[in-house]
Design an enzyme around this catalytic site. Structure first.
Site, PDB file in Angstrom:
ATOM      1  N   HIS A   1       0.509  -2.849  -2.432  1.00  0.00           N
ATOM      2  CA  HIS A   1       0.542  -3.667  -1.128  1.00  0.00           C
ATOM      3  C   HIS A   1      -0.515  -4.614  -1.682  1.00  0.00           C
ATOM      4  O   HIS A   1      -1.534  -3.410  -1.456  1.00  0.00           O
ATOM      5  CB  HIS A   1       1.330  -3.091  -0.578  1.00  0.00           C
ATOM      6  CG  HIS A   1       0.678  -3.811   0.698  1.00  0.00           C
ATOM      7  ND1 HIS A   1       2.692  -4.536   1.297  1.00  0.00           N
ATOM      8  CD2 HIS A   1       0.033  -4.218   2.152  1.00  0.00           C
ATOM      9  CE1 HIS A   1       1.503  -6.040   2.219  1.00  0.00           C
ATOM     10  NE2 HIS A   1       0.781  -5.190   2.446  1.00  0.00           N
TER      11      HIS A   1
ATOM     12  N   SER B   1       3.060  -9.586 -12.437  1.00  0.00           N
ATOM     13  CA  SER B   1       1.444  -9.573 -13.821  1.00  0.00           C
ATOM     14  C   SER B   1       1.060  -8.101 -13.305  1.00  0.00           C
ATOM     15  O   SER B   1       0.738  -7.425 -14.604  1.00  0.00           O
ATOM     16  CB  SER B   1       0.619 -10.556 -12.840  1.00  0.00           C
ATOM     17  OG  SER B   1       0.474 -10.322 -11.675  1.00  0.00           O
ATOM     18  N   ASN B   2       1.691  -7.445 -12.859  1.00  0.00           N
ATOM     19  CA  ASN B   2       1.531  -5.841 -12.380  1.00  0.00           C
ATOM     20  C   ASN B   2       1.868  -4.905 -13.188  1.00  0.00           C
ATOM     21  O   ASN B   2       1.643  -4.411 -13.964  1.00  0.00           O
ATOM     22  CB  ASN B   2       1.665  -4.735 -11.186  1.00  0.00           C
ATOM     23  CG  ASN B   2       0.525  -5.501  -9.638  1.00  0.00           C
ATOM     24  OD1 ASN B   2      -0.418  -4.872  -9.835  1.00  0.00           O
ATOM     25  ND2 ASN B   2       1.104  -6.661  -9.485  1.00  0.00           N
TER      26      ASN B   2
ATOM     27  N   ARG C   1      12.069  -5.207  -1.948  1.00  0.00           N
ATOM     28  CA  ARG C   1      13.189  -4.125  -1.696  1.00  0.00           C
ATOM     29  C   ARG C   1      13.072  -3.044  -0.232  1.00  0.00           C
ATOM     30  O   ARG C   1      12.720  -2.322  -1.320  1.00  0.00           O
ATOM     31  CB  ARG C   1      14.737  -3.941  -2.332  1.00  0.00           C
ATOM     32  CG  ARG C   1      16.100  -4.203  -1.784  1.00  0.00           C
ATOM     33  CD  ARG C   1      16.867  -4.611  -3.387  1.00  0.00           C
ATOM     34  NE  ARG C   1      17.016  -6.192  -3.608  1.00  0.00           N
ATOM     35  CZ  ARG C   1      18.294  -7.149  -3.213  1.00  0.00           C
ATOM     36  NH1 ARG C   1      18.670  -6.837  -2.785  1.00  0.00           N
ATOM     37  NH2 ARG C   1      17.699  -8.504  -4.138  1.00  0.00           N
TER      38      ARG C   1
END
Ligand code: GRF
Length: 190
Positions: free
Chosen positions: A111, A12-13, A93
């Site tokens: 984040h 979505s980002n 990751r």
């Protein structure tokens, strides 16, 4: 500024960034490719939708880090695309050498918490369970310390009494979708 989007899941980002580009709101940034470490990532479908190359690249056998060999393959692939900025948009990751060395001070991450509070997995859940009255999202440079680099932007989201974890989560994601394209645009205009 040639930008690559790295992700593992929903995307979505990445979609918000590609929409910002379509709307002329991404400064001088060009999105040159989508790179996923998960062949099932919904994010890969954004490639054909937005006319951008989208690749699955094998990260190696581990769950949360690359194998050193495969991290080298990723670094080479991204360098061959002459990428100026790597955007971690839901990339699950840890980045180490050689990728971190090949793109020193050229990798940013989003984040879903007000860093330095609640780094690591499930930033929203951590914020919610702590019972604090605000959460948010942070865009920062990527360094060897997980979620530890210098901040480029942060948006606060209040937690109301009427919020559930679902509504709080949705508000933080909506804030991310504004903040991350804005930071990319700002970097491209420096
Ligand atoms: C976002 O909440 C981002 O902050 C975190 O992972 C999530 C990715 O979501 N790093 P999406 O794949 O962009 O929808």
């Amino acid at each position: 500024m040639r930008v690559a989007l790295l992700g593992s899941g929903r995307g979505s980002n990445a979609e918000a960034i590609l929409r910002a580009k379509e709307n002329g709101q991404l400064g001088r940034a060009d999105i040159v490719g989508i790179f996923c470490d998960n062949p099932e990532a919904a994010m890969l479908k954004l490639g054909p939708r937005f006319g951008i190359p989208a690749f699955y690249l094998d990260p190696g056998p581990f769950k949360t880090k690359f194998s050193p060999e495969q991290e080298g393959v990723w670094a080479n692939a991204l360098q061959s695309q002459k990428v100026d900025l790597l955007v971690l948009a839901g990339f699950m990751r840890v980045i180490k050498t050689p990728l971190l060395g090949a793109f020193k001070n050229k990798i940013i991450n989003i984040h879903p918490s007000l860093l330095p509070k609640f780094p690591g997995l499930d930033g929203i859940g951590q914020t919610w369970r702590a019972g604090v009255n605000e959460g948010g999202c942070t865009v920062h440079w990527v360094t060897a310390e997980v979620d530890g680099g210098h901040h480029l932007g942060q948006t606060k989201v209040s937690r109301e009494n009427s919020d559930t974890l679902e509504t709080f989560t949705a508000k933080i994601h909506a804030a991310e979708h504004v903040l991350l394209p804005r930071v990319i645009a700002e970097l491209s205009l420096l």
